[in-house]
Write an enzyme that holds these catalytic residues in place. Structure first.
Site, short mmCIF file in Angstrom:
data_model
loop_
_atom_site.label_atom_id
_atom_site.label_comp_id
_atom_site.label_asym_id
_atom_site.label_seq_id
_atom_site.Cartn_x
_atom_site.Cartn_y
_atom_site.Cartn_z
N ARG A 168 -5.51 15.61 13.17
CA ARG A 168 -5.11 16.51 12.09
C ARG A 168 -6.30 17.50 12.28
O ARG A 168 -7.48 17.42 12.46
CB ARG A 168 -5.12 15.70 11.04
CG ARG A 168 -3.79 15.37 10.72
CD ARG A 168 -3.80 14.42 9.39
NE ARG A 168 -3.66 12.69 9.77
CZ ARG A 168 -3.88 11.93 8.67
NH1 ARG A 168 -4.16 12.25 7.91
NH2 ARG A 168 -3.70 10.54 9.20
N ARG A 205 0.90 -1.25 0.09
CA ARG A 205 -0.14 0.07 -0.25
C ARG A 205 0.84 1.28 -0.03
O ARG A 205 1.85 1.64 0.90
CB ARG A 205 -0.89 -0.02 1.15
CG ARG A 205 -1.86 1.36 1.20
CD ARG A 205 -2.06 1.47 2.65
NE ARG A 205 -2.90 2.80 2.76
CZ ARG A 205 -2.88 3.36 3.92
NH1 ARG A 205 -2.38 3.14 5.03
NH2 ARG A 205 -3.64 4.61 3.75
N HIS A 247 -6.84 7.78 1.21
CA HIS A 247 -8.01 6.63 1.55
C HIS A 247 -8.51 5.85 0.23
O HIS A 247 -9.71 5.26 0.28
CB HIS A 247 -9.09 7.18 2.38
CG HIS A 247 -8.58 7.33 3.81
ND1 HIS A 247 -8.97 8.45 4.47
CD2 HIS A 247 -7.70 6.77 4.55
CE1 HIS A 247 -8.76 8.39 5.61
NE2 HIS A 247 -7.81 7.50 5.77
#
Ligand code: ADP
Length: 396
Positions: free
Chosen positions: A240, A90, A179
């Site tokens: 965040r 990934r 994502h």
């Protein structure tokens, strides 16, 4: 040996997930997690044949490198190294270079390293993971699956910022999203749930984990997403800040803040943690809120309000009937009060929560969470590792 197993490696900024996965069923022979890299409590754990083992990672050195080496020696000990036919990685940032899955070679690794300017912590770890796995399994094909690839179908009006156009042309400053693998997976699963071809389906997918993002999917393709040049934009997250007025940065610079301190604050000290002052973890925030902590309540309110606003704006991005809102990620899959509050805001669009169904859709359960005559919202547990395994085998 089955020819459908893939070793999936998912290096995060301070963690590494791995699994040997059947690309047809999604079942894992072994799966594990290295976490808290760089800290004294760094450890690696894995599940094999129903048993969990936890091991400390010694202090010092590069923990990503250590973890990949430990995964390799573990697979050797368990006799699993001949069980998989490919390694799937990934990768967080693929920029405009990578619009889909690619076979890993040195040129790909170097480009991933170059793109670290878009995701400094993640891409460097991803490159370390690829190099170590290439050295450990030189005879196996390896593939890189990019988190940004699914978002490459966005139209320019969604990905170009209102900045001088040369910044896009010369520096590739634009929205990339993140994502993507999760948004891709849950939209495909939602289409199956609705028994509708995905290329004729419209979804708003809502991935709420430590990182969080919303994506507008029209006819199976991404048309807008909330994360930006980097995964700092959009929703408020665990640590965040999400969207803020960029002038906040200038304002604090003028007050004497240093660059590193400022970006550390925006990335690691904001969000649930910064607002609540309690924790970055949604469960902890909800617990504190139930005990009457007003700042925990405020963090909950900011988070849910912003998710609902993004969903509302993505009705416009799609511009047609939305088939379903799809919740996923650790919070989206499990948090009843957060989903409930978001659906409450969406009453104006015809969404009505089914409280019992919402309470039932937890701990890995898929399901519809809206009432019979309501527009549809569903929960679908994400499975990025499964997508990586599937795409790796498809490339073979
Ligand atoms: P990551 O983005 O690191 O992959 P996850 O998708 O695992 O993160 O999501 C982690 C978040 O999910 C944390 O904020 C955690 O508190 C939240 N979470 C997990 N289980 C629950 C639960 N039962 N209720 C509320 N939040 C939960």
């Amino acid at each position: 040996m089955s020819n459908s197993y893939v070793l999936v490696i998912n290096s995060g900024s301070s963690s590494l997930k791995f699994a040997v996965i059947d690309s047809q069923s999604g079942d894992a022979l072994v799966s594990g997690l290295g976490e808290c890299f760089g800290l004294p409590e760094a450890e690696i754990s894995w599940k094999y044949q129903g048993e969990k083992t936890v091991e400390a990672i010694p202090a010092g050195g590069n923990h990503h490198q250590y973890a990949v080496n430990r995964v390799v020696s573990l697979l050797e000990t368990l006799g699993l190294t001949s069980q998989f036919v490919a390694v799937g990685h990934r990768i967080v940032a693929g920029g405009e270079t990578f619009k889909g899955t690619v076979k890993v070679d040195e040129a790909v690794i170097e480009e991933v390293e170059r793109l670290a300017e878009l995701a400094p912590l993640h891409n460097k770890a991803n490159a370390t993971g690829m190099r170590a796995a290439m050295a450990a399994f030189p005879n196996l094909p390896q593939f890189a699956v990019f988190d940004t690839a699914f978002h490459q179908t966005m139209p320019p009006k969604a990905f170009i910022y209102g900045l001088p156009y040369e910044l896009y042309e010369e520096q590739k400053v634009r929205r990339y999203g993140a994502h993507g693998t999760s948004h891709y997976y849950v939209s495909r699963e939602a289409a199956k749930m609705l028994d509708k071809p995905v290329e004729q389906s419209n979804f708003i997918t809502v991935h709420l984990g430590n990182g969080a993002s919303v994506t507008a999917i029209k006819n199976g393709e991404c048309v807008d997403t909330s994360m930006g040049l980097t995964p700092l934009a959009g929703l408020m997250m665990g640590t965040r800040c999400g969207d803020i007025d960029p002038s906040v940065i200038e304002f604090l610079f003028r007050k004497g803040w240093q660059q590193d301190e400022l970006f550390d604050m925006l990335n690691k000290k904001s969000g649930f943690l910064g607002v609540s002052g309690v924790t970055s973890d949604a469960r902890g925030v909800l617990e504190a809120m139930e005990k009457g902590n007003p700042r925990a309540r405020l963090a909950f309110e900011i988070f849910t309000y912003r998710v609902a606003k993004y969903i509302g704006s993505y009705m416009v991005a799609i511009g047609e009937e939305v088939d379903a809102i799809v919740f996923t990620g650790g919070i989206g899959e499990n948090s009843l009060p957060i989903r409930s509050e978001i659906l409450n805001y969406l009453k104006v669009f015809g969404y009505q929560e089914d409280a019992k169904a919402n309470a039932d859709a937890r701990f890995g359960q898929s399901g519809v969470i809206t009432a019979k005559d309501s527009k549809l919202a569903v929960v679908i547990p994400t499975n990025e590792e499964f997508v990586i395994a599937q795409q790796s085998v498809a490339m073979l």
